[in-house]
Design a protein around this motif. Structure first.
Motif, short mmCIF file in Angstrom:
data_model
loop_
_atom_site.label_atom_id
_atom_site.label_comp_id
_atom_site.label_asym_id
_atom_site.label_seq_id
_atom_site.Cartn_x
_atom_site.Cartn_y
_atom_site.Cartn_z
N THR A 129 0.86 -1.18 0.00
CA THR A 129 0.00 0.00 0.00
C THR A 129 0.90 1.24 0.00
N ALA A 186 1.81 5.30 1.76
CA ALA A 186 1.73 6.19 2.92
C ALA A 186 2.22 7.57 2.51
N TYR A 193 -12.71 4.85 -2.73
CA TYR A 193 -11.45 4.62 -2.05
C TYR A 193 -11.50 3.49 -1.03
N ASN A 205 -6.35 3.71 0.17
CA ASN A 205 -5.25 4.63 0.49
C ASN A 205 -4.84 5.54 -0.67
N LEU A 237 -4.95 9.16 0.18
CA LEU A 237 -3.92 9.77 1.03
C LEU A 237 -3.15 10.85 0.27
#
Length: 443
Positions: free
Chosen positions: A287, A289, A362, A369, A372
């Motif tokens: 994923t 960040a 999402y 993510n 983000l």
């Protein structure tokens, strides 16, 4: 320079006249995206052509971002520039002073199309706007930098969530090597968009004086005086300690990541869809960040990246109506959603993003993510230092900075010496740009 090229081209340009009523008005767009992204551009152009019967747009890839920029200069000199030119974010200042473009707000006024300027996310709109807030280009492919990480490898290193600070990130790399047995904790390269521009924006520190060039052409680099020096020294330690595997090719870094060879790599959110397609067959769990920040720092917005669409001078009123119709088409929420879904880029308008959130987009498999990136861009009101970098000759200058940092990685100089040299050489090109446009002011 564009300014000189345009003067030479004015006698060659077609300034008036309309296409015959029986024929579609044709316009041309040059863009610099490749691979899957190229296919999505062509699909969007085809959707526009199929949506109406008055206009036809020919969309052509003319090389990389830097290559298309150079080709455009030659095209203006020859009088065969395209109607629409995709220009990478770092070319904004040069385009504004080129004399070769019709500002977006002016095109809207002259063609009468309706554009809700307030619908653009401020951090995106401001990047392509003058100091009066009026946009000069239409945001097209917008992104920000993200961290891509392997969920399973982080768990093996003892982490169930991604660290928020760079200090904890350093510890994570060591844990990945020593506890998880990773031979490549992070696939890395010198990426000034992420390493310098994003880092500086998030920490609200300058890249250059005059609010990163927004307030005057006499800006000077300050990258050898800020936290950026320590940040690059940090990354050199990764390199020296075997925590980072260096590769300048983003596709190679992505391949090492999806194959499980490397636990982390940095990339634009625009790489999300491609990464997902490559990782799924291999069973890689991953994923994204937000970029970390230094401890004891409250992070502000990251920077928008990507490119915008600029309207070139030298065409008829009817052709500009076609150009405006294309801009209006791609700004529609439905088109924004199709574009974002197919590419990984974020929607540039609040309405399109809100529609995606409301639909549960999402939360879908393979989409989690991705939002983000929007949250990173919008987590604070942009400051004078976090709205972007607007410097002349910036395409060439970034190459110079990379070249000097490479010397530090090769232990020819210290990182401080590398950034001192990059600052000096960069300032020379800034002065050359200011001398070219002596007496001019950025809008």
């Amino acid at each position: 320079m564009f300014k000189t090229a345009l003067i030479a081209a004015t006698t060659l340009a077609v300034l008036s006249g309309a296409a015959p009523a029986s024929a579609k008005t044709e316009i041309n767009m040059w863009f610099g995206l490749s691979g899957r992204l190229q296919k999505e551009v062509l699909a969007q152009c085809d959707r526009f052509n199929q949506s109406q019967n008055d206009y036809h747009i020919n969309c052509t890839r003319e090389g990389s971002y830097d290559e298309i920029f150079q080709k455009a200069m030659a095209a203006v000199r020859a009088g065969n520039q395209p109607h629409i030119l995709q220009v990478v974010d770092r070319g904004t200042g040069t385009m504004m002073l080129s004399g070769a473009v019709i500002p977006a707000y002016q095109l809207v006024e002259e063609t009468g199309i309706k554009v809700n300027w307030d619908d653009y996310f401020p951090v995106i709109g401001n990047y392509y706007a003058g100091r009066d807030g009026k946009l000069w280009a239409f945001p097209f492919n917008s992104s920000t930098a993200m961290v891509y990480y392997n969920i399973d490898q982080l768990k093996a290193a003892g982490y169930d969530r991604f660290p928020e600070t760079w200090e904890d990130f350093d510890n994570l790399l060591v844990a990945l090597r020593d506890k998880a047995g990773s031979k490549c904790p992070v696939a890395w390269t010198i990426d000034l968009w992420s390493d310098m521009e994003q880092f500086s924006a998030i920490h609200n520190i300058p890249v250059a004086t005059e609010n990163n060039g927004y307030d005057g052409l006499d800006a000077q680099f300050e990258i050898n005086k800020t936290l950026f020096v320590k940040h690059m020294e940090r990354q050199k330690r990764w390199f020296d300690q075997g925590l980072a595997k260096y590769d300048p090719n983003v596709d190679t870094r992505r391949d090492m990541f999806v194959n499980g060879q490397c636990a982390i790599f940095f990339d634009s959110i625009a790489g999300f869809t491609t990464t997902d397609e490559l990782a799924r067959p291999k069973g890689t769990h991953w994923t994204v960040a937000q970029l970390p920040h230094n401890k004891d720092v409250t992070p502000i917005n990251s920077l928008v990246g990507g490119a915008a669409l600029w309207t070139m001078k030298g065409f008829s009123k009817e052709e500009y109506k076609a150009v405006a119709a294309f801009y209006q088409f791609i700004a529609q929420p439905e088109q924004q959603k199709l574009w974002s879904d197919g590419t990984g880029y974020i929607p540039v308008t609040k309405s399109a993003y809100n529609d995606l959130v409301a639909s549960g987009y999402y939360q879908q498999d393979g989409k989690v993510n991705r939002d983000l990136a929007v949250k990173s861009l919008t987590r604070a009101t942009p400051t004078p230092l976090s709205k972007g970098v607007r410097l002349g000759n910036y395409v060439e200058i970034r190459n110079i900075i990379t070249e000097e940092i490479q010397k530090a990685l090769n232990n020819q100089v210290t990182m401080q010496q590398a950034l001192d040299a990059a600052t000096e050489r960069g300032n020379q090109l800034l002065k050359r740009f200011a001398d070219t446009y002596q007496g001019a002011k950025l809008p």
